[in-house]
Design an enzyme around this catalytic site. Structure first.
Site, PDB file in Angstrom:
ATOM      1  N   HIS A  37       0.841  -1.210   0.000  1.00  0.00           N
ATOM      2  CA  HIS A  37       0.000   0.000   0.000  1.00  0.00           C
ATOM      3  C   HIS A  37       0.878   1.263   0.000  1.00  0.00           C
ATOM      4  O   HIS A  37       0.606   2.214  -0.727  1.00  0.00           O
ATOM      5  CB  HIS A  37      -0.878   0.053   1.259  1.00  0.00           C
ATOM      6  CG  HIS A  37      -1.788  -1.123   1.463  1.00  0.00           C
ATOM      7  ND1 HIS A  37      -1.624  -2.020   2.492  1.00  0.00           N
ATOM      8  CD2 HIS A  37      -2.882  -1.544   0.775  1.00  0.00           C
ATOM      9  CE1 HIS A  37      -2.585  -2.925   2.442  1.00  0.00           C
ATOM     10  NE2 HIS A  37      -3.356  -2.669   1.409  1.00  0.00           N
ATOM     11  N   GLN A 148      -0.331  -4.673  -8.628  1.00  0.00           N
ATOM     12  CA  GLN A 148      -0.314  -5.842  -9.527  1.00  0.00           C
ATOM     13  C   GLN A 148      -0.444  -7.144  -8.761  1.00  0.00           C
ATOM     14  O   GLN A 148      -0.703  -8.188  -9.344  1.00  0.00           O
ATOM     15  CB  GLN A 148       0.974  -5.859 -10.350  1.00  0.00           C
ATOM     16  CG  GLN A 148       0.972  -4.789 -11.425  1.00  0.00           C
ATOM     17  CD  GLN A 148       2.218  -4.807 -12.277  1.00  0.00           C
ATOM     18  OE1 GLN A 148       3.017  -5.738 -12.217  1.00  0.00           O
ATOM     19  NE2 GLN A 148       2.400  -3.761 -13.052  1.00  0.00           N
ATOM     20  N   LYS A 149      -0.273  -7.087  -7.458  1.00  0.00           N
ATOM     21  CA  LYS A 149      -0.507  -8.266  -6.620  1.00  0.00           C
ATOM     22  C   LYS A 149      -1.906  -8.841  -6.904  1.00  0.00           C
ATOM     23  O   LYS A 149      -2.103 -10.044  -6.947  1.00  0.00           O
ATOM     24  CB  LYS A 149      -0.359  -7.844  -5.151  1.00  0.00           C
ATOM     25  CG  LYS A 149      -1.097  -8.668  -4.130  1.00  0.00           C
ATOM     26  CD  LYS A 149      -0.346  -9.934  -3.820  1.00  0.00           C
ATOM     27  CE  LYS A 149      -0.892 -10.724  -2.654  1.00  0.00           C
ATOM     28  NZ  LYS A 149      -2.279 -10.605  -2.344  1.00  0.00           N
TER      29      LYS A 149
HETATM   30  P1  AMP Z   1      -6.173  -4.329  -0.157  1.00  0.00           P
HETATM   31  O1  AMP Z   1      -6.077  -3.439   1.036  1.00  0.00           O
HETATM   32  O2  AMP Z   1      -5.591  -5.681   0.056  1.00  0.00           O
HETATM   33  O3  AMP Z   1      -7.556  -4.331  -0.775  1.00  0.00           O
HETATM   34  O4  AMP Z   1      -5.234  -3.676  -1.257  1.00  0.00           O
HETATM   35  C1  AMP Z   1      -5.332  -2.324  -1.613  1.00  0.00           C
HETATM   36  C2  AMP Z   1      -4.448  -2.092  -2.807  1.00  0.00           C
HETATM   37  O5  AMP Z   1      -3.101  -2.435  -2.490  1.00  0.00           O
HETATM   38  C3  AMP Z   1      -4.846  -2.936  -4.020  1.00  0.00           C
HETATM   39  O6  AMP Z   1      -4.694  -2.174  -5.193  1.00  0.00           O
HETATM   40  C4  AMP Z   1      -3.851  -4.065  -3.971  1.00  0.00           C
HETATM   41  O7  AMP Z   1      -3.584  -4.620  -5.229  1.00  0.00           O
HETATM   42  C5  AMP Z   1      -2.627  -3.355  -3.443  1.00  0.00           C
HETATM   43  N1  AMP Z   1      -1.719  -4.326  -2.825  1.00  0.00           N
HETATM   44  C6  AMP Z   1      -2.012  -5.259  -1.872  1.00  0.00           C
HETATM   45  N2  AMP Z   1      -0.926  -6.011  -1.600  1.00  0.00           N
HETATM   46  C7  AMP Z   1       0.067  -5.557  -2.398  1.00  0.00           C
HETATM   47  C8  AMP Z   1       1.435  -5.924  -2.596  1.00  0.00           C
HETATM   48  N3  AMP Z   1       2.003  -6.918  -1.921  1.00  0.00           N
HETATM   49  N4  AMP Z   1       2.151  -5.227  -3.500  1.00  0.00           N
HETATM   50  C9  AMP Z   1       1.593  -4.229  -4.203  1.00  0.00           C
HETATM   51  N5  AMP Z   1       0.317  -3.823  -4.072  1.00  0.00           N
HETATM   52  C10 AMP Z   1      -0.440  -4.480  -3.189  1.00  0.00           C
END
Ligand code: AMP
Length: 288
Positions: A37, A148-149
């Site tokens: 994030h 991109q995860k």
């Molecule tokens: P989340 O809080 O898991 O819904 O993720 C919020 C954003 O952060 C989304 O766009 C995810 O793709 C991104 N994100 C989550 N984990 C990673 C990671 N390890 N590397 C890069 N972006 C991430």
């Protein structure tokens, strides 16, 4: 930094900022922030004058037996991290504020939402696109940042923005990993120490596929069989939802490497104990 809980207040602030000519960046998240994030926040800081993040654990994207209730939350820590990174506003609404008691509308990107993770989480992507469109309407940003995860999610959101003629640029950021290769995820918190060490099998298998392809293997069904064998032999892998090769833009399945492809997405979802983990890599294909 300001924490905004109300939609109307958020819209008012955004309108004022846009009237002043500021370029606004939005990083949508479900909180429990980590370096993945933070990297998106830093990208937004570089490109934009004012950075919003949203923190909202969206019930609409969780299935009935999934982890909505237990999803990790820590707004205090998240606010401190966000403030340190120079975030200007956190949009932090309640479920009631976002959905009220009579929410009827669903936005769905057909087909793309039914393959890969969508096959195992049938309502997931409709929940994601619905909330993301709402967030885009509330925080009227010029740019929004996705990791991109969650590759399939990023492609689906790009498709929604294009199909619905939205005035927002979707920017994607690289997957951030622990030093052992495990992709960062708020859900890693569920893993025991032993599971966390062994969860690296996922990234290792993606790299095994990459090496086979780099070494000239064209038959992706064969690569898949070998990788699946490796995953299934690992005692920490409870089950494999999928391991697939897909077109990096259309997400069409690829069974054979041929000259049409410059790069191929390898993506997987596996269960390590009670935790479902996803990961992917992009494999650059050498000239034929
Ligand atoms: P989340 O809080 O898991 O819904 O993720 C919020 C954003 O952060 C989304 O766009 C995810 O793709 C991104 N994100 C989550 N984990 C990673 C990671 N390890 N590397 C890069 N972006 C991430």
């Amino acid at each position: 930094m300001e924490i905004i809980k109300k939609i109307n207040e958020c819209k008012l602030i955004v309108n004022q900022l846009r009237e002043k000519g500021y370029k606004i960046g939005l990083v949508p998240t479900m909180g429990f922030l980590h370096e993945g994030h933070i990297n998106l926040i830093r990208m937004a800081k570089r490109d934009c004058d004012k950075v919003f993040i949203s923190i909202f654990v969206n019930p609409a994207q969780f299935g009935p037996d999934e982890d909505f209730k237990n999803y990790p939350r820590d707004i205090k820590k998240d606010s401190a991290l966000a403030e340190k990174e120079g975030v200007d506003y956190i949009f932090y609404p309640t479920v009631q504020e976002m959905y009220g008691s009579d929410h009827k509308t669903i936005v769905e990107v057909k087909e793309l939402g039914k393959i890969m993770c969508g096959k195992y989480r049938p309502i997931h992507f409709a929940g994601v696109t619905t909330v993301v469109l709402k967030l885009f309407n509330i925080v009227n940003a010029q740019k929004a940042y996705f990791g991109q995860k969650d590759y399939q999610q990023m492609i689906i959101i790009k498709k929604m923005a294009a199909d619905l003629n939205m005035d927002i640029e979707i920017v994607s950021g690289p997957t951030k990993r622990e030093s052992n290769g495990l992709a960062l995820s708020s859900r890693n918190k569920y893993l025991s120490v032993e599971e966390r060490e062994n969860a690296t099998i996922l990234y290792k298998c993606l790299n095994l596929a990459k090496n086979m392809i780099k070494n000239g293997e064209k038959n992706l069904e064969k690569v898949k069989r070998i990788v699946l064998g490796n995953l299934e032999d690992n005692r920490f892998v409870k089950s494999v939802d999928y391991f697939e090769f897909r077109d990096t833009r259309t997400l069409e399945e690829i069974k054979r490497v041929d000259k049409d492809y410059k790069s191929i997405l390898a993506a997987a979802a596996v269960w390590i104990g009670k935790t479902r983990l996803i990961d992917n890599i992009i494999i650059k294909v050498e000239k034929q």
